[in-house]
Design a protein around this motif. Structure first.
Motif, PDB file in Angstrom:
ATOM      1  N   UNK A 162       1.082  -1.733  -0.139  1.00  0.00           N
ATOM      2  CA  UNK A 162       0.230   0.360  -0.366  1.00  0.00           C
ATOM      3  C   UNK A 162       1.393   0.917  -0.299  1.00  0.00           C
ATOM      4  N   UNK A 163       0.351   2.403  -0.753  1.00  0.00           N
ATOM      5  CA  UNK A 163       0.827   3.481  -0.503  1.00  0.00           C
ATOM      6  C   UNK A 163       0.183   4.909   0.003  1.00  0.00           C
ATOM      7  N   UNK A 164       0.875   5.416   0.671  1.00  0.00           N
ATOM      8  CA  UNK A 164      -0.158   6.570   0.841  1.00  0.00           C
ATOM      9  C   UNK A 164       0.930   8.085   0.176  1.00  0.00           C
ATOM     10  N   UNK A 165       0.668   8.557   0.134  1.00  0.00           N
ATOM     11  CA  UNK A 165       0.255   9.952  -1.295  1.00  0.00           C
ATOM     12  C   UNK A 165      -0.195  11.218  -0.932  1.00  0.00           C
ATOM     13  N   UNK A 173       5.233   3.506   2.419  1.00  0.00           N
ATOM     14  CA  UNK A 173       4.938   2.789   1.449  1.00  0.00           C
ATOM     15  C   UNK A 173       4.786   1.707   3.297  1.00  0.00           C
ATOM     16  N   UNK A 174       3.804   0.693   2.655  1.00  0.00           N
ATOM     17  CA  UNK A 174       4.017  -0.357   3.382  1.00  0.00           C
ATOM     18  C   UNK A 174       3.567  -1.506   2.792  1.00  0.00           C
ATOM     19  N   UNK A 175       3.857  -2.631   3.601  1.00  0.00           N
ATOM     20  CA  UNK A 175       4.063  -3.902   2.828  1.00  0.00           C
ATOM     21  C   UNK A 175       3.676  -4.739   3.724  1.00  0.00           C
ATOM     22  N   UNK A 176       2.750  -5.951   4.062  1.00  0.00           N
ATOM     23  CA  UNK A 176       1.742  -6.100   5.073  1.00  0.00           C
ATOM     24  C   UNK A 176       2.086  -7.524   4.723  1.00  0.00           C
TER      25      UNK A 176
END
Length: 225
Positions: A162-165, A173-176
């Motif tokens: 997932x990304x937060x822009x 940037x989030x890797x779950x």
């Protein structure tokens, strides 16, 4: 004995598929440090989130409006979720999100507005003496700027990315659920630490929000009228 050997062989096969944590690299924020997110998995997952200098607490409450309690319940069939989320940094600066989301039908809204919303979302963010409201779970106003949340469907990472822009520029940037081998998984976060302190705190809040968000389950039985 034969069963034990088969079980051991299966375990070794899983171990052979191990992905080294160092192999989980950022796809967008290449030159930023990686933080391990703790609290999304394990005992009471999603209640207490930690990564880097940030600590987030999350409370969720579901209210199912079934049965004849008041007139509103007689004229609606909703599943309402209320969530409050607060993040603070090592200097004790904090920001919070409160949101509610529901799916179902509401006869009163239909009579008043002429339409039925099967999914309804309303959120509010507090940071210091500033307050922002939003009604889209993936697009959030921040003063004159806009934060966005997006899932990267083209990622080659073993987990979900997932990304937060901020104004279409990736700030986190989030890797779950990154696979580590066997039964082990991990969650990783990268943040653009060149941003202002307020933007970084807001970004950390949205990272925690994204990591713990779950959409309401709208059932076909609720698609009535």
């Amino acid at each position: 004995m034969k069963y034990y050997i088969c079980w051991l062989a299966s375990l070794l096969l899983l171990s052979g598929c191990t992905v080294n944590p160092a192999d989980s690299e950022a796809e967008y924020l290449k030159n930023t440090p990686r933080y391990t997110m703790e609290g999304r998995q394990g005992y009471m997952p999603g209640r207490d989130i930690r990564f880097g200098q940030y600590h987030g607490s999350v409370e969720k409450d579901w209210v199912n409006a079934h049965g004849i309690r008041i007139l509103g319940d007689m004229l609606s069939d909703d599943s309402l979720q209320k969530v409050s989320l607060k993040v603070r940094d090592s200097a004790h600066h904090s920001a919070s999100i409160g949101y509610r989301q529901a799916c179902g039908w509401d006869l009163l809204s239909f009579l008043n507005d002429g339409m039925i919303k099967l999914f309804d979302f309303k959120g509010k963010i507090h940071m210091g003496n500033k307050v922002w409201t939003f009604d889209d779970p993936t697009r959030i106003r921040f003063g004159t700027q806009w934060f966005g949340l997006d899932k990267d469907e083209l990622s080659n990472t073993s987990g979900e990315v997932y990304t937060v822009t901020l104004d279409d520029n990736v700030v986190a940037e989030l890797h779950l659920s990154v696979y580590l081998g066997g039964l082990s998984q991990a969650d990783y976060v990268w943040m653009d630490e060149s941003q202002s302190a307020d933007v970084q705190l807001m970004t950390a809040l949205l990272v925690t929000y994204a990591a713990t968000y779950a959409p309401p389950q709208c059932h076909e039985s609720e698609n009535r009228i």
